[in-house]
Design an enzyme around this catalytic site. Structure first.
Site, PDB file in Angstrom:
ATOM      1  NE  ARG A  60       8.106  -7.565  40.930  1.00 12.48           N
ATOM      2  CZ  ARG A  60       8.017  -9.203  39.880  1.00 12.48           C
ATOM      3  NH1 ARG A  60       9.089  -9.924  40.554  1.00 12.48           N
ATOM      4  NH2 ARG A  60       7.042  -8.499  39.107  1.00 12.48           N
ATOM      5  CB  ILE A  74       2.954  -7.061  39.354  1.00 11.20           C
ATOM      6  CG1 ILE A  74       4.476  -6.007  40.213  1.00 11.20           C
ATOM      7  CG2 ILE A  74       3.693  -8.376  39.789  1.00 11.20           C
ATOM      8  CD1 ILE A  74       4.422  -6.149  41.789  1.00 11.20           C
ATOM      9  CB  SER A  75       5.466  -4.001  35.488  1.00 10.66           C
ATOM     10  OG  SER A  75       4.388  -3.507  34.606  1.00 10.66           O
ATOM     11  CD  GLN A  76       9.892  -7.724  32.349  1.00 14.56           C
ATOM     12  OE1 GLN A  76       9.014  -8.411  31.633  1.00 14.56           O
ATOM     13  NE2 GLN A  76      11.107  -7.871  31.777  1.00 14.56           N
ATOM     14  CG  PHE A  83       2.599  -1.762  30.167  1.00 15.82           C
ATOM     15  CD1 PHE A  83       2.154  -1.893  31.437  1.00 15.82           C
ATOM     16  CD2 PHE A  83       3.309  -2.170  29.642  1.00 15.82           C
ATOM     17  CE1 PHE A  83       3.454  -1.802  32.049  1.00 15.82           C
ATOM     18  CE2 PHE A  83       4.652  -1.373  30.199  1.00 15.82           C
ATOM     19  CZ  PHE A  83       4.777  -1.200  31.516  1.00 15.82           C
TER      20      PHE A  83
END
Length: 205
Positions: free
Chosen positions: A26, A52-54, A195
């Protein structure tokens, strides 16, 4: 290792998904400012006001997608390319579309540097999908929409699955699983998420 523990604690148990996420660093998809936090289970800011999503949400969405090795997948909202990189280890081909040209370029360069040759990056309006490559076995939308977009539903193969956050942008949204059947679409609510909104059009920056 710490990240895998966090993923499992959030219900991500599919070994194919866990293995794919273990293979994708990541840190390569976050800005230098946040590299030290790349393996925390938190969303992080990226360029153009996006995030950037968890990892636990990425894992949950990927698991819910239920991919198979021969699948062709459409991802709407490339960002820096983290989700697409994970999908590339799970399916035959990933088409990923992004409205911000610099983000799409960044993702392409990172994917090429990682040797991920089964990802096609596209600059375009994600709400319209990629009709010339349809139908797709799976569609993953990484931005929130008030309703699942009609063009994307139409590009889903019968028997295919779409995962999409649905809800008003300034409130908590609901992650929805849509399965296309011969008679229409079946909907299932999965979890509360948050989101950035899915915006129509392309940013030529």
């Amino acid at each position: 290792m710490r990240l895998l523990v966090a993923l499992r604690s959030r219900g991500v148990s599919d070994m194919r998904v866990l293995t794919a996420m273990e293979r994708v660093d990541r840190a390569r998809f976050v800005s230098p400012t946040f590299v030290s936090r790349a393996f925390e289970d938190v969303p992080l800011p990226i360029a153009r006001g996006q995030t950037i999503s968890q990892p636990s949400v990425v894992g949950m969405m990927t698991q819910a997608l239920g991919t198979k090795p021969r699948d062709i997948v459409l991802e709407v909202g490339t960002g820096t390319g983290y989700q697409a990189a994970i999908l590339s280890h799970l399916v035959r081909r990933v088409y990923t579309i992004e409205r911000h040209r610099p983000l799409a370029r960044m993702a392409r360069e990172t994917h090429e540097a990682m040797g991920l040759s089964n990802i096609t990056q596209i600059v375009g309006d994600g709400s319209h999908g990629v009709p010339e490559q349809a139908p797709f076995d799976r569609i993953l939308v990484t931005a929130a929409t008030e309703d699942p977009p009609g063009p994307l539903l139409a590009q889903l193969r019968i028997g295919g699955t779409m995962i999409v956050p649905v809800g008003v942008s300034d409130q908590v949204q609901t992650l929805i699983k849509v399965v296309r059947t011969a008679d229409g679409y079946d909907y299932e609510e999965l979890a509360a998420v948050r989101f950035v909104p899915l915006i129509e059009g392309v940013e030529h920056d």
